[in-house]
Design a protein around this motif. Structure first.
Motif, PDB file in Angstrom:
ATOM      1  N   THR A 128       0.845  -1.197   0.000  1.00 56.17           N
ATOM      2  CA  THR A 128       0.000   0.000   0.000  1.00 56.17           C
ATOM      3  C   THR A 128       0.878   1.245   0.000  1.00 56.17           C
ATOM      4  O   THR A 128       1.982   1.236   0.548  1.00 56.17           O
ATOM      5  CB  THR A 128      -0.932   0.030   1.225  1.00 56.17           C
ATOM      6  N   TYR A 168      -0.400   4.109   1.215  1.00 54.32           N
ATOM      7  CA  TYR A 168      -1.150   4.991   2.114  1.00 54.32           C
ATOM      8  C   TYR A 168      -0.716   4.803   3.567  1.00 54.32           C
ATOM      9  O   TYR A 168      -0.132   3.786   3.947  1.00 54.32           O
ATOM     10  CB  TYR A 168      -2.648   4.703   2.009  1.00 54.32           C
ATOM     11  N   SER A 175      -2.292   5.013   7.644  1.00 52.59           N
ATOM     12  CA  SER A 175      -3.541   4.970   8.411  1.00 52.59           C
ATOM     13  C   SER A 175      -3.687   6.251   9.231  1.00 52.59           C
ATOM     14  O   SER A 175      -2.711   6.948   9.511  1.00 52.59           O
ATOM     15  CB  SER A 175      -3.555   3.739   9.325  1.00 52.59           C
ATOM     16  N   ASP A 176      -4.907   6.548   9.608  1.00 54.45           N
ATOM     17  CA  ASP A 176      -5.187   7.806  10.315  1.00 54.45           C
ATOM     18  C   ASP A 176      -4.424   7.921  11.634  1.00 54.45           C
ATOM     19  O   ASP A 176      -4.077   9.030  12.066  1.00 54.45           O
ATOM     20  CB  ASP A 176      -6.694   7.931  10.586  1.00 54.45           C
ATOM     21  N   LYS A 234      -6.345  12.973   1.714  1.00 55.40           N
ATOM     22  CA  LYS A 234      -6.878  11.624   1.476  1.00 55.40           C
ATOM     23  C   LYS A 234      -5.952  10.833   0.560  1.00 55.40           C
ATOM     24  O   LYS A 234      -6.018   9.596   0.518  1.00 55.40           O
ATOM     25  CB  LYS A 234      -8.274  11.729   0.842  1.00 55.40           C
ATOM     26  N   LYS A 235      -5.063  11.534  -0.150  1.00 53.90           N
ATOM     27  CA  LYS A 235      -4.110  10.829  -1.014  1.00 53.90           C
ATOM     28  C   LYS A 235      -2.944  10.255  -0.212  1.00 53.90           C
ATOM     29  O   LYS A 235      -2.132   9.506  -0.742  1.00 53.90           O
ATOM     30  CB  LYS A 235      -3.584  11.781  -2.089  1.00 53.90           C
ATOM     31  N   ASP A 252      -5.561   7.078   4.406  1.00 48.17           N
ATOM     32  CA  ASP A 252      -6.808   6.414   4.011  1.00 48.17           C
ATOM     33  C   ASP A 252      -6.842   5.030   4.659  1.00 48.17           C
ATOM     34  O   ASP A 252      -6.185   4.095   4.200  1.00 48.17           O
ATOM     35  CB  ASP A 252      -6.903   6.296   2.493  1.00 48.17           C
ATOM     36  N   ASN A 253      -7.603   4.898   5.734  1.00 49.42           N
ATOM     37  CA  ASN A 253      -7.679   3.619   6.448  1.00 49.42           C
ATOM     38  C   ASN A 253      -8.171   2.477   5.562  1.00 49.42           C
ATOM     39  O   ASN A 253      -7.776   1.321   5.750  1.00 49.42           O
ATOM     40  CB  ASN A 253      -8.611   3.748   7.660  1.00 49.42           C
ATOM     41  N   SER A 254      -9.036   2.804   4.603  1.00 49.52           N
ATOM     42  CA  SER A 254      -9.602   1.747   3.752  1.00 49.52           C
ATOM     43  C   SER A 254      -8.561   1.136   2.828  1.00 49.52           C
ATOM     44  O   SER A 254      -8.762   0.058   2.277  1.00 49.52           O
ATOM     45  CB  SER A 254     -10.762   2.309   2.916  1.00 49.52           C
ATOM     46  N   LYS A 255      -7.421   1.807   2.641  1.00 50.68           N
ATOM     47  CA  LYS A 255      -6.369   1.308   1.747  1.00 50.68           C
ATOM     48  C   LYS A 255      -5.219   0.662   2.521  1.00 50.68           C
ATOM     49  O   LYS A 255      -4.220   0.289   1.937  1.00 50.68           O
ATOM     50  CB  LYS A 255      -5.820   2.468   0.895  1.00 50.68           C
ATOM     51  N   HIS A 273       1.198   0.074   6.860  1.00 54.19           N
ATOM     52  CA  HIS A 273       1.107   1.269   6.027  1.00 54.19           C
ATOM     53  C   HIS A 273       2.306   1.352   5.095  1.00 54.19           C
ATOM     54  O   HIS A 273       3.189   0.481   5.089  1.00 54.19           O
ATOM     55  CB  HIS A 273       0.994   2.510   6.906  1.00 54.19           C
ATOM     56  N   GLU A 313      -4.436   5.397  -9.397  1.00 55.28           N
ATOM     57  CA  GLU A 313      -5.663   4.905  -8.775  1.00 55.28           C
ATOM     58  C   GLU A 313      -5.994   3.509  -9.274  1.00 55.28           C
ATOM     59  O   GLU A 313      -6.345   2.610  -8.511  1.00 55.28           O
ATOM     60  CB  GLU A 313      -6.828   5.868  -9.079  1.00 55.28           C
TER      61      GLU A 313
END
Length: 688
Positions: A310, A312, A314-315, A347-348, A351-354, A359, A492
């Motif tokens: 990934t 990304y 996480s928050d 958000k780029k 993003d927790n969903s990614k 991380h 993306e």
């Protein structure tokens, strides 16, 4: 007593220091309520066919498919491994609780679970799950230990992968070797290895069969600016000349001038694949080189866990960003502007969903002062990418000018950087720094144009040829594996396709190295080329399931779904059992008598400490090799007109010799050193 089991001695030392287990014993550390021991990567492996039954000791078509009723594991036959395992087993027998401190990923989970199973563990087990090896991260992890059951699905996915590789690798390798190779030769087949090889062979054929086509480009120079014809390429010289005649001597008229402001976001943070791609592009490092170096940076505590897929964060990492940036004192001139205000939360980046287990790869904030050489270069690359992620977008102004001459349209474009934003991080460095695809945009500054102005121009006609696809480099091959063979430039879409890729980031490097070791591929400068052995092997495999990148990607997707709990490990294994059964039937029903030979392998090194399981493609090291016969596909047999010429040990012959073709061209008359083109010429003269 609490027993901690890590995956490496170096990690055990770090954890022991945090826990106060400072007394060094033979194979472990001890102190207070804790003992800390370690594995060397894989200590255990799945049993081999001969371990299940004597019927599978001998390679036989009649014994296929080999499907054990229950798969078992065994200790790898190595004195050092056996000694350390006995230490672990003794300590487990004394423990009140075991803490699994293995690498926090699918492979790490599998390594530790197998060792604990082999040692017959009976006490409770908890899991340490951390993304970096800093003291702070280790302390936080021990304050938040998880029940082992939280990671059962991760283990099931890893176990399914290992069993799936065994089923396909062991059976398909024996099947194809016995059916299609000459005595003593092994055709190595693997669930991930073979589709990867097929990608390389497909690219070989695309290049070999490419027929260049001429085309013409019409350009003109007006006010020192090159304009391109908007009609694009001309396929014939006549069309191009006609357009050239139309505009010659006719003034250029400016029809439109458009300006618009655009934004370019910072490049994404690194996952393992994008890091390997970037290092291959910049420095020519192999995927294995990069993996080895980034693993070292992780163990030296300066970067986070590397085997990730990934880009990304996480928050929960967001509050730590200012702390990390502040600790990166060698980069103070770049981080100070960020720390003067609140860090943006894009958000780029967050993003927790990614994010699943881990991380993206980022610095930990620990000092990199001890790093030298390639490790320092790699850290610097990661550090700049991390810092750039929190800088503003680059703002530019794009200008498009449209003109016309003699009814033919022309266009010129230019771009002016208004605010460099994140590009300030790379100021003064290579212009491709931070640009993930390596493409350079048209940054020229155009002079002011006015609609309606006109004047003389200088047209030119350029003849060019279409170019074949490029050979894979390790970087582009990794991208192709990530996207199951599809060329994907959009970030993306690239993210969305990762679940259907070939292999995992942590194993792709070893798969590529396996293909090199088995001499199915070789390097020519940065290019990866398919050897004749690799080409022949892929040509022999008629089962699309064994070499399809797309279908292998779907299998990978199911393994990820097992991790999430929405697909059954039992169903995955059942599908592969059915698949190998169908493959055996199909291959055995093939009445052709084709045979291929492969090049000798390099010596197979014994798997040792820190090793990671890749693609189980059978027992290639266990059978003797026969001399290779080279198949010259482009030379048709002049005797029967159906077969192709083979180059053997003493003569050239026909591939249909088993069907009765008697063609034989002795090396006394036809030198074994002849090029295929020269050989074809001599045969043509002899058999007019």
């Amino acid at each position: 007593m609490k027993l901690c089991i890590t995956e490496k001695p170096s990690v055990a030392k770090d954890i022991a220091a945090i826990l106060g287990a400072n007394v060094k014993r033979d194979g472990y550390y001890e102190g207070g309520d804790y003992k800390v021991t370690w594995t060397f990567g894989h200590l255990c492996t799945l049993k081999e066919p001969a371990d299940y039954t004597d019927l599978w000791k001998r390679w036989s078509l009649g014994a296929l498919p080999m499907i054990p009723k229950r798969f078992g594991i065994k200790l790898i036959a190595d004195k050092g491994i056996e000694r350390q395992f006995n230490v672990i087993k003794t300590l487990i027998g004394e423990a009140d609780e075991v803490i699994n401190c293995g690498d926090a990923g699918q492979e790490g989970e599998l390594i530790q679970r197998w060792v604990m199973q082999k040692a017959e563990i009976h006490c409770p087990v908890r899991r340490l799950w951390i993304s970096s090896l800093t003291d702070e991260s280790i302390r936080e992890g021990f304050n938040d230990l998880k029940p082992e059951s939280d990671y059962d699905r991760l283990y099931y996915a890893g176990l399914s992968r290992a069993i799936g590789d065994w089923i396909l690798g062991m059976n398909a390798t024996r099947l194809y070797s016995l059916k299609y190779s000459s005595p003593g030769n092994v055709l190595s087949i693997g669930r991930v290895q073979t589709p990867t090889l097929a990608l390389i062979v497909q690219r070989h054929h695309e290049i070999a069969n490419f027929k260049p086509e001429d085309f013409w480009e019409l350009k003109t120079l007006y006010r020192e600016v090159t304009f391109n014809a908007t009609s694009g390429r001309f396929k014939t010289e006549a069309e191009a000349t006609e357009a050239m005649n139309k505009i010659s001597g006719v003034p250029m008229v400016i029809k439109d001038v458009a300006e618009k402001q655009g934004k370019e976001a910072p490049p994404r943070l690194f996952d393992l694949t994008s890091l390997q791609v970037e290092c291959n592009k910049k420095w020519g490092w192999t995927a294995d080189d990069t993996l080895r170096l980034i693993q070292s940076l992780y163990e030296k505590k300066v970067t986070t866990y590397p085997r990730v897929d990934t880009t990304y964060l996480s928050d929960d990492i967001y509050p730590k960003i200012p702390v990390i940036l502040k600790q990166m004192t060698p980069y103070a001139t770049l981080t100070d502007p960020l720390l003067s205000s609140k860090i943006p939360k894009s958000k780029k980046v967050f993003d927790n969903s990614k994010v699943t287990d881990h991380h993206a790869i980022i610095p930990t904030g620990q000092s990199p002062s001890a790093l030298i050489g390639d490790e320092r270069k790699l850290y610097h690359l990661i550090a700049l990418r991390f810092i750039a992620a929190f800088y503003p977008d680059c703002i530019f102004r794009a200008t498009t000018v449209l003109g016309e001459a003699g009814g033919v349209g022309f266009k010129a474009t230019g771009k002016v950087i208004v605010d460099p934003g994140w590009r300030n991080v790379y100021a003064g460095k290579d212009s491709n720094e931070g640009n993930d695809d390596g493409e350079q945009s048209d940054d020229r500054i155009l002079p002011p144009f006015t609609v309606g102005e006109s004047g003389p121009h200088e047209p030119s006609l350029l003849k060019k040829q279409t170019q074949p696809p490029k050979y894979y480099t390790e970087g582009t091959l990794l991208r192709a594996m990530e996207s199951a063979g599809k060329t994907v430039d959009d970030e993306e879409l690239r993210e969305a396709m990762k679940e259907n890729g070939i292999g995992r980031p942590s194993t792709r490097a070893s798969i590529i190295e396996t293909l090199f070791k088995r001499r199915y591929i070789y390097r020519e400068r940065k290019n990866i080329m398919a050897s004749q052995a690799g080409i022949d092997l892929v040509a022999t495999i008629n089962e699309e399931l064994l070499k399809s990148a797309k279908l292998t990607g779907l299998w990978e997707n199911k393994l990820r779904r097992i991790e999430r709990g929405d697909f059954s490990a039992a169903d995955f294994i059942a599908e592969l059992k059915t698949l190998i059964g169908d493959i055996v039937i199909n291959v055995l029903s093939d009445n052709s008598s084709r045979r291929i030979e492969v090049a000798d392998e390099e010596p197979v090194k014994k798997k040792r400490s820190g090793s990671r399981s890749g693609d189980n493609s059978g027992e290639a090291a266990k059978k003797p090799r026969a001399p290779r016969i080279k198949k010259l596909d482009d030379i048709v047999c002049p005797a029967c007109g159906q077969g192709h010429i083979l180059k053997g040990r003493a003569a050239y012959g026909c591939s249909r010799f088993r069907e009765g073709c008697t063609l034989r061209l002795d090396f006394n008359d036809y030198s074994p050193e002849l090029t295929p083109a020269k050989l074809a010429s001599l045969i043509k003269k002899q058999y007019k």
